[in-house]
Write a protein that holds these residues in place. Sequence first.
Motif, short mmCIF file in Angstrom:
data_model
loop_
_atom_site.label_atom_id
_atom_site.label_comp_id
_atom_site.label_asym_id
_atom_site.label_seq_id
_atom_site.Cartn_x
_atom_site.Cartn_y
_atom_site.Cartn_z
N ILE A 61 0.77 -1.17 -0.11
CA ILE A 61 -0.06 -0.03 -0.14
C ILE A 61 0.77 1.26 -0.07
N THR A 202 -7.05 6.54 -9.47
CA THR A 202 -7.67 5.18 -9.48
C THR A 202 -6.92 4.11 -10.20
N SER A 257 -11.22 1.46 -1.66
CA SER A 257 -10.60 2.75 -2.25
C SER A 257 -11.38 3.23 -3.26
#
Lengths: 279, 373
Positions: A61, A202, A257
């Motif tokens: 991450i 994204t 997310s």
Amino acid sequence: MKKFFSKGTAVAAPHLVWCVLFIVAPLLFVLYYSFTDTSGAFTLENMQSLSDYSDIFLTTIEMSIISTFGCFIIGYPLAYFISRSSEKQKKVYMVLLMLPMWTNLLIRTYSMMAILDDGGFFNTLLLSLELAPVHIVGTKGAVIFGMIYDFFPYMVLPIYTAITKIDHRVIEAASDLGCNGMQIMTRVILPLSRSGIISGITMVFVSSISTFYISQKLGGGTFELIGDTIERQFQSPSTYHIGASISLVMMILILISLAVMNRFSDEEENSAARSRIGK
Amino acid sequence: MEKIIELHSIIKEFDGERVLDNIHLDIYDKEFVTILGPSGCGKTTTLRIIGGFETPDSGECYFDGKVINDVPAHRRHVNTVFQKYALFPHLNVFENIAFALRLQKVPENEIIRRVREMLDMVALRGFEHKNVNYLSGGQQQRVAIARALISQPRVLLLDEPLGALDLKLRKDMQNELKKIQQRTGITFIYVTHDQEEALTMSDTVVVMADGKIQQVGTPIDIYNEPINAFVADFIGESNILDGVMLADGRVRFSGKEFVCVDSGFEKNEPVDVVVRPEDVDFVAPEKGMLTGVVSSVTFKGVHYEFIVDIGGFKWMIQSTDFVDQDEKIGLSIDPDAIHIMRKSEYSGKYGDYSSFSDELDALSDANTVEEEL
């Protein structure tokens, strides 16, 4: 029933079959493997063992966030620059941007290694300039570099599209009302390209978080990302189940997310829709 | 009155094509000036030079006596109301109007006060928090005007601001703009291709064609004393005839001699003669100075519009008297209804109604709007 077999359904049928075969079915398999052991009996063991991988999750991450941020920092100015070029130049820049994407990912990664390796092109160049060589391959930096290199077109393209859609008169209006160049950027262009920024972030983030090959090669085998872990689990049938449960958690993380991102872009979409009504 | 903007010998070319050809123009403080012309005449480019969005290739633009060629748009005391408004789609009504004040770091309570003042002026009180994209065309227009006026510019530029509104709303906004201009005392420079709009609102009308200024004057001057065939045709309707000036006050056209009020021409100088359609009276054929045959009649509400064939030249005549098609009629023209113009490059191009049709006119109007966008 009549409704179900409408023309629209008929046209969508091939895609529907495709979805079920290649999207829904694999998802169900992932779900099945996640909660079963090798004998096929229900178990939560896989899920419990996930805590062993929490470090890898966190590293992944972290590196995804860094590479996404890096893509944005490099990608936004580039997208802006391209959108301001002449039509002819735009085409050239677009081809240059897309060209690497037409090359196989493996080949790109290998050539990146060839360039960055201790004995590679970059270090040879440094040596010939009588500078100290830098150890790159095998570091986190190299992996992040590789991720940025591979994914940044996905950042540039949506931002570029969003910027080119901004009405030039709105920019003139800002200048007319007293904005200098920097203020035009912060008060008009950035806010109006938000939808592009969100899609770019994204796309890069999702690609980054599921990266595997780049980290193996440019990381020099010194550390792994969650993508590598999943890949490794699926290389022996006995660990299929662990791999599946890691995948499941990954998917859930990505979904969360995306949902957060969508909250932002929904607002954007609504106001864009409104502006279309206005016209 | 003082000059606020002066354009000196402005030349501007785009891709080798001369858009502005030696423009000289003085604009006085507190004036409502309209730049009027067909699409492609250079009127918008003139406005953009004053606004700071284009730089002239040569010539100077003065503001308050100082050359401002190199002053960027954001440092000029000139604001613009753009065609199609160009509101900021990401800001609400309040923030759109407050935009300039926020840049100047004006204190919040003053911003609120001044935005309220503007909202009152454009009759949009209560719309503060509305999304601008939800507003109607007329409301967006008002926001654009308020946004441009809030920083109290010396000059407001308006680029066909009413072009996208329907006729009724356009008339209302014309009155409102005129009132706002009178109340604020700000110089308005208004660009339009609509001659009626220009005549209604302006103190001064500047008629442009082919990158040149054709005529500058009050609406009445421009209408009554057009300088050439282009202006005569563009402003209102005109019958423009080839004529010869026989002596002061005597002109010959359509094969007859007429008494007129113009003088100062050479003996036997070829001239263009303008007769407005509403200045011709129908009389019995034997009493007419000219005789002709009515070739078409259109009912226009207030009056009828006739196309009359006089010796092969088609005249447009407007009258409240009805005469039927194919009827033979006589025409009477008063001396002061005859306006004489010197020959120009536009002579012979305008003022004949032989190919006239309302639909064609409407079509070309629509095209004009499209091209300008």
